[in-house]
Design a protein around this motif. Structure first.
Motif, PDB file in Angstrom:
ATOM      1  N   ASP A  29       0.612  -1.064  -0.013  1.00 11.68           N
ATOM      2  CA  ASP A  29       0.013  -0.009  -0.041  1.00 11.68           C
ATOM      3  C   ASP A  29       0.695   1.115  -0.066  1.00 11.68           C
ATOM      4  O   ASP A  29       0.482   2.299  -0.796  1.00 11.68           O
ATOM      5  N   ARG A  30       1.983   1.364   0.791  1.00 10.52           N
ATOM      6  CA  ARG A  30       2.601   2.249   0.884  1.00 10.52           C
ATOM      7  C   ARG A  30       3.475   2.549  -0.697  1.00 10.52           C
ATOM      8  O   ARG A  30       3.735   3.707  -0.878  1.00 10.52           O
ATOM      9  N   HIS A  31       3.761   1.382  -1.110  1.00 11.76           N
ATOM     10  CA  HIS A  31       4.377   1.596  -2.660  1.00 11.76           C
ATOM     11  C   HIS A  31       3.635   2.076  -3.484  1.00 11.76           C
ATOM     12  O   HIS A  31       3.864   2.919  -4.400  1.00 11.76           O
ATOM     13  N   VAL A  32       2.313   1.775  -3.409  1.00  9.55           N
ATOM     14  CA  VAL A  32       1.252   2.209  -4.428  1.00  9.55           C
ATOM     15  C   VAL A  32       1.013   3.817  -4.115  1.00  9.55           C
ATOM     16  O   VAL A  32       0.871   4.410  -5.073  1.00  9.55           O
ATOM     17  N   LEU A  33       0.968   4.184  -2.822  1.00  8.13           N
ATOM     18  CA  LEU A  33       0.906   5.544  -2.660  1.00  8.13           C
ATOM     19  C   LEU A  33       2.136   6.321  -3.264  1.00  8.13           C
ATOM     20  O   LEU A  33       1.910   7.491  -3.661  1.00  8.13           O
ATOM     21  N   ARG A  34       3.166   5.715  -2.756  1.00  6.97           N
ATOM     22  CA  ARG A  34       4.326   6.342  -3.440  1.00  6.97           C
ATOM     23  C   ARG A  34       4.615   6.493  -4.830  1.00  6.97           C
ATOM     24  O   ARG A  34       4.949   7.634  -5.463  1.00  6.97           O
ATOM     25  N   VAL A  49       1.745  21.950  -5.034  1.00  2.55           N
ATOM     26  CA  VAL A  49       1.289  20.216  -5.088  1.00  2.55           C
ATOM     27  C   VAL A  49       2.446  19.567  -5.264  1.00  2.55           C
ATOM     28  O   VAL A  49       2.999  18.806  -4.549  1.00  2.55           O
ATOM     29  N   PHE A  50       3.447  19.970  -6.327  1.00  3.00           N
ATOM     30  CA  PHE A  50       4.787  19.401  -6.464  1.00  3.00           C
ATOM     31  C   PHE A  50       5.496  19.394  -5.377  1.00  3.00           C
ATOM     32  O   PHE A  50       6.042  18.374  -4.706  1.00  3.00           O
ATOM     33  N   GLU A  51       5.946  20.440  -4.455  1.00  4.76           N
ATOM     34  CA  GLU A  51       6.481  20.589  -3.130  1.00  4.76           C
ATOM     35  C   GLU A  51       5.895  19.896  -2.261  1.00  4.76           C
ATOM     36  O   GLU A  51       6.703  18.986  -1.379  1.00  4.76           O
ATOM     37  N   ALA A  52       4.730  19.949  -2.021  1.00  9.35           N
ATOM     38  CA  ALA A  52       3.954  19.068  -0.955  1.00  9.35           C
ATOM     39  C   ALA A  52       4.015  17.634  -1.037  1.00  9.35           C
ATOM     40  O   ALA A  52       4.540  17.009  -0.041  1.00  9.35           O
ATOM     41  N   LEU A  53       4.007  17.040  -2.321  1.00  9.31           N
ATOM     42  CA  LEU A  53       4.249  15.800  -2.329  1.00  9.31           C
ATOM     43  C   LEU A  53       5.583  15.449  -2.190  1.00  9.31           C
ATOM     44  O   LEU A  53       5.756  14.044  -1.631  1.00  9.31           O
ATOM     45  N   GLN A  54       6.391  15.931  -2.801  1.00 17.89           N
ATOM     46  CA  GLN A  54       7.956  15.672  -2.713  1.00 17.89           C
ATOM     47  C   GLN A  54       8.636  15.603  -1.192  1.00 17.89           C
ATOM     48  O   GLN A  54       9.257  15.016  -0.752  1.00 17.89           O
ATOM     49  N   LEU A  58       9.497  12.367   1.504  1.00 16.73           N
ATOM     50  CA  LEU A  58      11.102  12.099   2.399  1.00 16.73           C
ATOM     51  C   LEU A  58      10.558  11.910   3.829  1.00 16.73           C
ATOM     52  O   LEU A  58      11.408  11.833   4.777  1.00 16.73           O
ATOM     53  N   GLU A  59       9.370  11.739   4.101  1.00 16.02           N
ATOM     54  CA  GLU A  59       9.113  11.288   5.531  1.00 16.02           C
ATOM     55  C   GLU A  59       9.759   9.746   5.610  1.00 16.02           C
ATOM     56  O   GLU A  59       9.590   9.070   4.658  1.00 16.02           O
ATOM     57  N   ALA A  60       9.634   9.450   6.707  1.00 13.77           N
ATOM     58  CA  ALA A  60      10.103   7.979   7.120  1.00 13.77           C
ATOM     59  C   ALA A  60       9.270   6.931   6.610  1.00 13.77           C
ATOM     60  O   ALA A  60       9.652   5.802   6.537  1.00 13.77           O
ATOM     61  N   THR A  61       7.926   7.295   6.585  1.00 11.31           N
ATOM     62  CA  THR A  61       7.110   6.205   6.097  1.00 11.31           C
ATOM     63  C   THR A  61       7.415   5.879   4.663  1.00 11.31           C
ATOM     64  O   THR A  61       7.104   4.725   4.288  1.00 11.31           O
ATOM     65  N   GLY A  85      15.718  17.297   0.728  1.00 10.23           N
ATOM     66  CA  GLY A  85      14.659  18.319   1.193  1.00 10.23           C
ATOM     67  C   GLY A  85      14.893  19.817   0.317  1.00 10.23           C
ATOM     68  O   GLY A  85      13.804  20.302  -0.367  1.00 10.23           O
ATOM     69  N   HIS A  86      16.042  20.059   0.432  1.00  9.09           N
ATOM     70  CA  HIS A  86      16.663  21.441  -0.163  1.00  9.09           C
ATOM     71  C   HIS A  86      16.266  21.215  -1.891  1.00  9.09           C
ATOM     72  O   HIS A  86      16.132  21.886  -2.571  1.00  9.09           O
ATOM     73  N   ALA A  87      16.488  20.008  -2.412  1.00  9.45           N
ATOM     74  CA  ALA A  87      16.439  19.471  -3.667  1.00  9.45           C
ATOM     75  C   ALA A  87      15.247  19.797  -4.175  1.00  9.45           C
ATOM     76  O   ALA A  87      14.985  20.211  -5.307  1.00  9.45           O
TER      77      ALA A  87
END
Length: 148
Positions: A29-34, A49-54, A58-61, A85-87
């Motif tokens: 499920d995590r893979h599908v979300l990713r 949206v681009f920034e929020a998704l990226q 980067l969260e541990a999940t 994160g800066h990228a």
């Protein structure tokens, strides 16, 4: 946000699902979300949206720095996550623009930190990272842009 999710806004639903995901969620499920987040990030016309998704990816999940095999020699997990994160900021600016000196993006980054005058987002990132961290951020930003 709740109203948009209920109304069926696909981007809001995806962001909500990413926010609610945790490490107890099934790996598949995590893979599908990713994958959905990566696809939406590549296709979106919205810098937010681009920034929020990226950033959420980067969260541990969703991100295990230990699995990044091509990191700079000696870069620890925290420094790698910071560079990536800066990228996101570098890639966002390259793709959508609006990140030069005096831009809203610069003000957003610099208001709490009182950046030097005339700074653009690229300079902001360069000032915040080590040389290796900045090079890693640039490398990762190119990867993010290549997937678009």
């Amino acid at each position: 946000m709740q109203r948009r999710v209920e109304a069926g806004d696909a981007d809001a639903q995806l962001i909500s699902a990413l926010l609610e995901a945790d490490e107890q969620m099934d790996h598949e499920d995590r893979h599908v979300l990713r994958l959905a987040a990566e696809r939406t990030s590549a296709e979106t016309r919205s810098p937010a949206v681009f920034e929020a998704l990226q950033i959420l990816l980067l969260e541990a999940t969703f991100f295990d720095p230990a699995k990044v095999i091509d990191r700079p020699l000696g870069m620890d997990d925290e420094a790698l996550r910071d560079a990536w994160g800066h990228a996101v900021l570098l890639a966002r600016c390259e793709r959508f623009g609006g990140c030069g000196p005096g831009s809203l993006m610069v003000y957003r980054m610099c208001m709490p930190q009182h950046c030097r005058q005339g700074l653009d987002v690229r300079g902001y990132v360069r000032d915040r990272l080590s040389r290796d961290g900045y090079e890693e951020a640039q490398r990762r930003a190119k990867q993010l842009l290549a997937s678009n």
